[in-house]
Design an enzyme around this catalytic site. Structure first.
Site, PDB file in Angstrom:
ATOM      1  N   LYS A  66       0.809  -1.226   0.000  1.00 22.50           N
ATOM      2  CA  LYS A  66       0.000   0.000   0.000  1.00 22.50           C
ATOM      3  C   LYS A  66       0.842   1.276   0.000  1.00 22.50           C
ATOM      4  CE  LYS A  66      -4.109  -1.946   2.213  1.00 22.50           C
ATOM      5  NZ  LYS A  66      -5.145  -1.767   3.233  1.00 22.50           N
ATOM      6  N   ASN A  87      -4.931   2.108  -1.599  1.00 23.67           N
ATOM      7  CA  ASN A  87      -5.518   0.766  -1.684  1.00 23.67           C
ATOM      8  C   ASN A  87      -6.350   0.570  -2.952  1.00 23.67           C
ATOM      9  OD1 ASN A  87      -7.888   2.171  -1.091  1.00 23.67           O
ATOM     10  ND2 ASN A  87      -8.717   0.484   0.113  1.00 23.67           N
ATOM     11  N   ASP A 103      -9.924   2.976   2.492  1.00 23.65           N
ATOM     12  CA  ASP A 103     -10.040   2.216   3.750  1.00 23.65           C
ATOM     13  C   ASP A 103     -10.743   3.027   4.852  1.00 23.65           C
ATOM     14  OD1 ASP A 103      -8.917  -0.231   3.059  1.00 23.65           O
ATOM     15  OD2 ASP A 103      -6.874   0.417   3.487  1.00 23.65           O
ATOM     16  N   GLY A 126      -0.978   2.011  13.335  1.00 23.83           N
ATOM     17  CA  GLY A 126      -0.385   1.438  12.130  1.00 23.83           C
ATOM     18  C   GLY A 126      -1.110   1.925  10.881  1.00 23.83           C
TER      19      GLY A 126
HETATM   20  P1  NAP Z   1       0.201  -2.421  11.102  1.00 25.00           P
HETATM   21  O1  NAP Z   1       0.466  -1.259  10.217  1.00 25.00           O
HETATM   22  O2  NAP Z   1       1.228  -3.465  11.246  1.00 25.00           O
HETATM   23  O3  NAP Z   1      -0.110  -1.806  12.582  1.00 25.00           O
HETATM   24  C1  NAP Z   1      -0.320  -2.654  13.676  1.00 25.00           C
HETATM   25  C2  NAP Z   1      -0.691  -1.817  14.919  1.00 25.00           C
HETATM   26  O4  NAP Z   1      -1.055  -2.749  15.944  1.00 25.00           O
HETATM   27  C3  NAP Z   1       0.441  -0.973  15.475  1.00 25.00           C
HETATM   28  O5  NAP Z   1      -0.090   0.179  16.048  1.00 25.00           O
HETATM   29  C4  NAP Z   1       1.037  -1.883  16.568  1.00 25.00           C
HETATM   30  O6  NAP Z   1       1.631  -1.192  17.646  1.00 25.00           O
HETATM   31  C5  NAP Z   1      -0.220  -2.552  17.095  1.00 25.00           C
HETATM   32  N1  NAP Z   1       0.065  -3.856  17.689  1.00 25.00           N
HETATM   33  C6  NAP Z   1       0.543  -4.956  17.045  1.00 25.00           C
HETATM   34  N2  NAP Z   1       0.669  -5.984  17.925  1.00 25.00           N
HETATM   35  C7  NAP Z   1       0.274  -5.508  19.132  1.00 25.00           C
HETATM   36  C8  NAP Z   1       0.179  -6.068  20.442  1.00 25.00           C
HETATM   37  N3  NAP Z   1       0.526  -7.346  20.676  1.00 25.00           N
HETATM   38  N4  NAP Z   1      -0.283  -5.289  21.455  1.00 25.00           N
HETATM   39  C9  NAP Z   1      -0.624  -4.002  21.234  1.00 25.00           C
HETATM   40  N5  NAP Z   1      -0.559  -3.403  20.015  1.00 25.00           N
HETATM   41  C10 NAP Z   1      -0.116  -4.150  18.988  1.00 25.00           C
HETATM   42  O7  NAP Z   1      -1.133  -3.188  10.690  1.00 25.00           O
HETATM   43  P2  NAP Z   1      -2.420  -2.579   9.911  1.00 25.00           P
HETATM   44  O8  NAP Z   1      -2.186  -2.624   8.446  1.00 25.00           O
HETATM   45  O9  NAP Z   1      -2.787  -1.291  10.547  1.00 25.00           O
HETATM   46  O10 NAP Z   1      -3.523  -3.719  10.213  1.00 25.00           O
HETATM   47  C11 NAP Z   1      -3.970  -3.962  11.514  1.00 25.00           C
HETATM   48  C12 NAP Z   1      -5.128  -4.937  11.514  1.00 25.00           C
HETATM   49  O11 NAP Z   1      -6.225  -4.387  10.823  1.00 25.00           O
HETATM   50  C13 NAP Z   1      -4.844  -6.279  10.825  1.00 25.00           C
HETATM   51  O12 NAP Z   1      -5.356  -7.295  11.659  1.00 25.00           O
HETATM   52  C14 NAP Z   1      -5.609  -6.201   9.542  1.00 25.00           C
HETATM   53  O13 NAP Z   1      -6.066  -7.470   9.119  1.00 25.00           O
HETATM   54  C15 NAP Z   1      -6.786  -5.334   9.947  1.00 25.00           C
HETATM   55  N6  NAP Z   1      -7.367  -4.601   8.783  1.00 25.00           N
HETATM   56  C16 NAP Z   1      -8.697  -4.776   8.519  1.00 25.00           C
HETATM   57  C17 NAP Z   1      -9.255  -4.092   7.451  1.00 25.00           C
HETATM   58  C18 NAP Z   1     -10.706  -4.285   7.109  1.00 25.00           C
HETATM   59  O14 NAP Z   1     -11.092  -3.997   5.972  1.00 25.00           O
HETATM   60  N7  NAP Z   1     -11.531  -4.710   8.029  1.00 25.00           N
HETATM   61  C19 NAP Z   1      -8.466  -3.238   6.658  1.00 25.00           C
HETATM   62  C20 NAP Z   1      -7.104  -3.069   6.988  1.00 25.00           C
HETATM   63  C21 NAP Z   1      -6.562  -3.769   8.065  1.00 25.00           C
HETATM   64  P3  NAP Z   1       3.192  -0.758  17.628  1.00 25.00           P
HETATM   65  O15 NAP Z   1       3.246   0.538  16.880  1.00 25.00           O
HETATM   66  O16 NAP Z   1       3.538  -0.624  19.054  1.00 25.00           O
HETATM   67  O17 NAP Z   1       3.943  -1.874  16.940  1.00 25.00           O
END
Ligand code: NAP
Length: 276
Positions: A66, A87, A103, A126
């Site tokens: 992305k 996206n 998104d 994130g």
């Molecule tokens: P990302 O960029 O990797 O960001 C992950 C975030 O989660 C960061 O803020 C990270 O904190 C935090 N995190 C990860 N592990 C953690 C833990 N054990 N405890 C506390 N915080 C934690 O991921 P993303 O792209 O934003 O995606 C996140 C989720 O959203 C995924 O599960 C994805 O499948 C879902 N999603 C859903 C949709 C939908 O259409 N429904 C769309 C996009 C994404 P740190 O900064 O401290 O590492």
């Protein structure tokens, strides 16, 4: 030439987008097809050049491309530029490929009616949180609090937004009573991941809305916990479907059926869970 659309990512076989878009194309009588394309991590530039050369009508972009795709597009819409992630790519009438991000707006559309004065807590900072926070700000929701495990990342996002505040997860948990909407954007609760909660909900406000953007499983530990407090809960399927619907409308000029699609995916994912 028959129109064709795609989604690029790595991995891509799990993506629900091909089935969603194929269903909508049939329902809306659009003579086109939509295919998943697995792109090797170091072949993004070649993949984009190939899509352009082959006249792809538009494509979705998913993890992990992305952000990386931006330099290879002809133009990027201002809001996607602000978020730093694309996206959806749209082919214009003069054959330019323009990047958008649907998104965040997709998430807002999945929430239903919320009021500008609502206090909104976003857990996570994130990629998904960035899209949602920028879209909320653009739509006039400025009472934003970002809570993140790495609080510095939340601070950077708040500085970019020029709105809201950054807090630790602990502070968010202890001040939860302030928030009308809680948006969980971390991968916590995903199938095969850590099943713990990012924060405890003891201080949850009466009538709060709890949204978790994770949709696999449909009922995450956070949603399950929120249900004990009898508040409205929203799972991540709505965001998935609404971001796809926005892309579909950019490409085809018509809005597809989102409610029917959410139900179709709930049936397919084997759940009997419905948001309420
Ligand atoms: P990302 O960029 O990797 O960001 C992950 C975030 O989660 C960061 O803020 C990270 O904190 C935090 N995190 C990860 N592990 C953690 C833990 N054990 N405890 C506390 N915080 C934690 O991921 P993303 O792209 O934003 O995606 C996140 C989720 O959203 C995924 O599960 C994805 O499948 C879902 N999603 C859903 C949709 C939908 O259409 N429904 C769309 C996009 C994404 P740190 O900064 O401290 O590492």
């Amino acid at each position: 030439m028959k129109k064709w659309f795609a989604v690029i990512g790595n991995p891509i076989s799990h993506s629900l987008s091909p089935e969603m878009h194929e269903t909508w194309l049939k329902q809306m009588n659009v003579d086109a097809t939509y295919i998943p394309i697995h792109v090797e991590l170091d072949h993004l530039e070649q993949a984009v050049e190939s899509l352009k050369l082959l006249g792809c009508s538009g494509w979705n972009v998913t993890v992990p491309f992305k952000e990386a795709i931006i330099p290879y597009l002809d133009e990027v819409d201002d809001s996607a530029k602000g978020i730093g992630a694309v996206n959806t790519v749209v082919k214009t009438l003069d054959n330019k490929y323009v990047g958008y991000n649907t998104d965040g707006l997709g998430f807002i559309n999945s929430l239903g009616r919320i009021l500008p004065e609502y206090n909104i807590l976003i857990i996570g900072a994130g990629g998904a949180a960035r899209g949602i926070a920028h879209a909320l700000k653009t739509q006039g929701f400025t009472h934003l609090t970002i809570a993140n495990r790495t609080v510095e990342k939340a601070r950077v996002l708040v500085e970019e937004l020029k709105a809201g505040q950054a807090v630790t997860l602990e502070v968010a948990e202890n001040t939860l009573i302030k928030f009308d909407v809680i948006v969980q954007t971390t991968p916590l609760g995903m199938k095969n991941s850590d099943a713990s909660l990012p924060i405890q909900l003891h201080q949850l406000k009466e009538n709060a809305i709890v949204a978790d953007i994770v949709y696999n499983p449909l009922v995450t530990p956070l949603i399950e916990e929120a249900k004990k407090y009898n508040v409205r809960t929203i799972n991540g399927l709505g965001m998935l479907v609404h971001q796809g619907a926005l892309a579909f409308s950019y490409w085809n000029g018509v809005n597809p059926d989102t409610d029917g699609m959410i139900q179709q995916l709930i049936d397919q994912l084997g759940g009997n869970y419905v948001n309420r």
